[in-house]
Structure formats: C-alpha cells, structure tokens
Design a protein around this motif. Structure first.
Motif, short mmCIF file in Angstrom:
data_model
loop_
_atom_site.label_atom_id
_atom_site.label_comp_id
_atom_site.label_asym_id
_atom_site.label_seq_id
_atom_site.Cartn_x
_atom_site.Cartn_y
_atom_site.Cartn_z
N SER A 86 15.82 3.39 -26.86
CA SER A 86 14.90 3.91 -25.84
C SER A 86 15.60 4.77 -24.80
CB SER A 86 14.20 2.73 -25.15
OG SER A 86 15.15 1.90 -24.50
N LEU A 87 16.94 4.74 -24.77
CA LEU A 87 17.69 5.51 -23.77
C LEU A 87 17.90 6.96 -24.19
CD1 LEU A 87 20.48 2.92 -22.85
CD2 LEU A 87 18.47 3.50 -21.48
N CYS A 88 17.82 7.23 -25.50
CA CYS A 88 18.21 8.53 -26.04
C CYS A 88 17.02 9.34 -26.54
CB CYS A 88 19.22 8.33 -27.17
SG CYS A 88 20.78 7.61 -26.63
N PRO A 89 17.18 10.67 -26.64
CA PRO A 89 16.12 11.50 -27.22
C PRO A 89 15.92 11.14 -28.69
CG PRO A 89 18.13 12.77 -26.94
CD PRO A 89 18.35 11.47 -26.24
N PRO A 90 14.74 11.45 -29.25
CA PRO A 90 14.42 11.00 -30.61
C PRO A 90 15.34 11.56 -31.69
CG PRO A 90 12.77 12.55 -29.81
CD PRO A 90 13.60 12.17 -28.64
#
Length: 277
Positions: free
Chosen positions: A147-151
């Motif tokens: 959830s912290l990083c771009p997809p």
C-alpha cells in the motif's frame, strides 16, 4: 575491503538533479498535455501514453535521447559513483523511471558500466520506432500487495530480492540513497547493519522524520551532490575500518588459541617421553 558493501541508488533527484520524466515532457513542450492526462491514469501508464503523443507529433527516439543528454547532474555525484566503485563497492540502481532514460543518461555520462544491476520500468523501442514504457510490475494482472508504493513498482520487494541474493554471498551491508516517497518502503526493509541516506527536505526524508524509530538502519541525510559524496565515502570508510578491525580481532583470537594449544602441547610432551623411557 569494500566488496562487502552494496550501494543502492535511486535515480531521479538522487543521481540526477531532476525527474527524468518531467524533464523530457517539459523540454519537448508537452507539459500541458501531460498535466491534463495526469488525473486520469497511473504515472507509468501516462508516460507510455505521452511517448505515443510525442511520436505522433514528429518527435523521434533520437530527439528524446538528445534531451536526456542535457539533463543536469551535480559533478560530485559522478565522482562519488566512481570513487565508491573504485573502493570495491557493488553499485545498483532501483528506480521508478525507465530503462531507456536511465541507460541513455548513464552511457552519456560514461557511468553505465559502474552499475551491476538496474531495476526499473522497462523502456524499449518497438518495431514502429516508438519508445514504449511498461510497468516493472504488471498491475493489470495482479497487485504487488504494498500500500506504500505505486501500482507499477514496489521498491521494497526489489530490496528484499537483493537481500536474498546477498545472503548467499556472505555478510554484506547495504547503503541506500533516495529522495522520493517510493524510497520509504525499501528503507523499512533495511536492517541494523545497513545505512539509509535520505535526501534532506525531500519526501522520503519527511516520511522518515515522522517516526525515525521505524527505520532499523543508521540514517545519514544529505542535501546535494557535494554532501552526498562526502557522507557516502565516510560511511564506506567507516564500514571498511570496522571490517579491518573485526578481521584483526579474529586473527588475534586465532593466534592466541594456537599459542595456547602449543604451550599445552609442550607441557604434556615431557610426561609422554618419560613414560616411554
């Protein structure tokens, strides 16, 4: 001695002074189109779409490469990379830019061969001569679960893979340099023996500052290329000295053990001789 050190660099605003995506779009005059599309799709998908728009307006891959060669970089970042490599460190890149941009810039600067690995989004020229940019992680098929990083890319997962490969090669330490919010996740993966070098007053620094105790690694900030070089080389020197001292202590301990065994052997030898006589 520094062979036990892996230095991991982010690219945009870490090795180079700007964001390479924005640089290309702005320099070629497509900022307005980019900003209009930005709210409608993920950044990585948008960059692929913008390459299509550039090419449809007569911009060639060569034009893009020439723009990339003008990108600003602090001269002491170049000397820091060369010095770390000369000291025996292994250098890697973990970046949310793309392979075409990064390799074009590094080749122009004469730095590509200093890096053993580049982890980034694929960037390639297709059969129509158009630059295509695809995601490092194909989020259209599955989520990487962070959830912290771009997809399209979780740098934390990349660091975990690097750590797994390092564990097979003996004890090594990571020095991680980054600036963006995407560099926060990998900073959480670092261990007590590692070092985190966030760029001061940039997003990753702000995130770390909210709760620095979440970071197990030792934190050393830097603000520009000159300070990056100074701090990085100080850490490398410190690790190398600690390794030398540790090896010296091990040799001393082993030597003492051999001497003890030798003395013990001399003490018992006369008794053995007297028995045979």
């Amino acid at each position: 001695m520094a062979a036990a050190i892996v230095v991991v660099f982010d690219f945009d605003k870490t090795i180079i002074d700007v964001d390479s995506d924005n640089w290309v779009i702005d320099e070629l005059g497509f900022t307005e189109s980019f900003n209009q599309l930005l709210p409608t799709m993920p950044w990585n998908s948008l960059m692929d779409r913008m390459m299509k728009e550039l090419h449809s307006n007569g911009i060639t891959v060569k034009d893009i490469a020439e723009v990339l060669k003008r990108i600003p970089i602090h001269p002491q970042v170049i000397s820091a990379i060369k010095a770390a490599h000369a000291l025996g460190c292994e250098l890697r890149i973990v970046s949310d830019a793309n392979m075409f941009f990064i390799e074009t810039i590094l080749k122009h600067l004469g730095l590509k061969d200093y890096f053993s690995e580049i982890n980034t989004n694929p960037g390639f020229v297709d059969e129509e001569g158009r630059l295509r940019i695809s995601p490092h992680h194909d989020f259209t098929q599955s989520s990487h679960g962070c959830s912290l990083c771009p997809p399209n890319m979780c740098k934390g997962l990349v660091i975990e893979r690097i750590q797994a490969s390092m564990s097979k090669e003996g004890s090594k330490k990571i020095i991680y340099l980054g600036d963006g919010a995407g560099d926060y996740c990998p900073s959480l993966k670092l261990t007590e023996v590692d070092y985190m070098m966030p760029r001061k007053n940039f997003p990753v620094w702000d995130l770390i500052s909210k709760n620095p105790l979440l970071i197990k690694a030792e934190i050393h900030e830097w603000k520009d290329g000159a300070e990056m070089e100074r701090v990085l080389l100080q850490i490398i020197d410190r690790i190398s000295r600690e390794e030398i001292n540790s090896n010296s202590a091990k040799l001393f301990s082993a030597d003492c053990k051999l001497q003890t065994m030798s003395i013990a052997g001399h003490d018992t030898m006369p008794q053995a001789l007297s028995v045979t006589q």
